[in-house]
Design a protein around this motif. Structure first.
Motif, mmCIF file in Angstrom:
data_model
loop_
_atom_site.group_PDB
_atom_site.id
_atom_site.type_symbol
_atom_site.label_atom_id
_atom_site.label_comp_id
_atom_site.label_asym_id
_atom_site.label_seq_id
_atom_site.Cartn_x
_atom_site.Cartn_y
_atom_site.Cartn_z
ATOM 1 N N UNK A 70 30.902 39.268 30.354
ATOM 2 C CA UNK A 70 31.597 39.049 31.624
ATOM 3 C C UNK A 70 32.380 40.294 32.015
ATOM 4 N N UNK A 71 32.200 40.747 33.253
ATOM 5 C CA UNK A 71 32.866 41.967 33.703
ATOM 6 C C UNK A 71 34.334 41.736 34.051
ATOM 7 N N UNK A 72 34.644 40.558 34.561
ATOM 8 C CA UNK A 72 36.022 40.293 34.967
ATOM 9 C C UNK A 72 36.389 38.868 34.556
ATOM 10 N N UNK A 91 39.677 41.568 19.945
ATOM 11 C CA UNK A 91 39.118 42.792 20.513
ATOM 12 C C UNK A 91 38.605 42.570 21.929
ATOM 13 N N UNK A 92 38.316 41.308 22.259
ATOM 14 C CA UNK A 92 37.887 40.960 23.618
ATOM 15 C C UNK A 92 39.064 40.466 24.464
ATOM 16 N N UNK A 93 40.272 40.709 23.974
ATOM 17 C CA UNK A 93 41.515 40.420 24.721
ATOM 18 C C UNK A 93 41.738 38.935 24.986
ATOM 19 N N UNK A 94 41.323 38.069 24.045
ATOM 20 C CA UNK A 94 41.654 36.658 24.210
ATOM 21 C C UNK A 94 43.166 36.493 24.083
ATOM 22 N N UNK A 95 43.703 35.473 24.736
ATOM 23 C CA UNK A 95 45.153 35.270 24.734
ATOM 24 C C UNK A 95 45.615 34.627 23.438
ATOM 25 N N UNK A 96 44.808 33.694 22.920
ATOM 26 C CA UNK A 96 45.183 33.031 21.675
ATOM 27 C C UNK A 96 43.925 32.516 20.989
ATOM 28 N N UNK A 172 29.954 42.388 45.943
ATOM 29 C CA UNK A 172 30.217 42.036 44.542
ATOM 30 C C UNK A 172 30.945 43.172 43.817
ATOM 31 N N UNK A 173 30.527 44.399 44.062
ATOM 32 C CA UNK A 173 31.177 45.540 43.405
ATOM 33 C C UNK A 173 32.646 45.646 43.810
#
Length: 230
Positions: A70-72, A91-96, A172-173
């Motif tokens: 997922x890009x965003x 490493x994928x910036x999960x919150x918890x 989209x961009x």
């Protein structure tokens, strides 16, 4: 403040437990429930959540594999029976990262963390901006000045308070550059700045002197977003 969330888990009992917990927290609103990451990927093409409760080991593709594609992505709380993926998750910036079985106390701590993050983001710098290439130059555009964006094949027209900019990129961009808390796609050809929407007449959004059509497949998303006051 409302936080729209989607639960994704291949275990019905796990989904039921999370659904019960979501119902106990007044700022959480469930907008989707998926049995696997493939269903979630399909749902994300039409639903724009603020938060994902995401299991890891599921059929076809894992939760982390989908997340990495997922890009965003929205905010993510991992819900897993295994702790061996924790480093990959962060490493994928999960919150918890919640380990099953999940207590309500631990669940509440995680969603309160998400609430605080989103609340802080909503108080972001009023001078936040993007740079776009127009007329052979990179031009700075303040996000607060953007009224809406219109797609013209491989170009977009960015309507601001004082100008109209022609930029060679797809809708989209450009959407990927904008904060989804304030900018919402309402039609295959339009993105609007919710802060400038002054009213709704049927399937028409009023933005200053402009009339923007809401497409049928975006109608529920648009009305939920506007009526929630977010």
């Amino acid at each position: 403040m409302e936080i729209r969330c989607i639960i994704t888990d291949d275990e019905p009992t796990a989904r039921a437990g999370l659904l019960e917990y979501v119902g106990k927290v007044n700022f959480l609103t469930l907008v989707g429930e998926c049995e696997d990451a493939v269903q979630l990927n399909n749902m994300l093409s039409t639903v724009q959540p603020d938060l994902l409760f995401l299991d890891i080991e599921m059929p076809y593709i894992s939760g982390l594999q989908l997340l990495s594609s997922l890009k965003n992505p929205p905010k993510v709380i991992i819900t897993s029976a295994y702790d061996r993926y924790a480093i990959d998750g962060y490493e994928l910036n999960v919150i918890d990262y919640l380990l099953k079985p999940i207590s309500f106390e631990r669940f509440l701590k995680a969603v309160n963390k998400v609430y605080d993050l989103i609340d802080n983001e909503s108080k972001s710098d009023p001078y936040a901006h993007i740079f776009v290439k127009t007329d052979r130059q990179l031009k700075k555009i303040l996000l607060n000045d953007i009224l809406f964006v219109e797609s013209m094949e491989n170009y977009v027209l960015i309507y601001t308070i004082n100008s109209k900019e022609i930029v060679r990129m797809t809708l989209r961009q450009l959407f990927e550059l904008l904060p989804h808390k304030y900018f919402l796609q309402v039609h295959r050809s339009y993105i609007v700045n919710l802060n400038h929407v002054q009213g709704i007449e049927g399937n028409i959004l009023n933005i200053r002197s402009y009339k923007i059509t809401i497409a049928r497949n975006f109608r529920d998303i648009v009305f939920n977003k506007l009526l929630s006051g977010r």
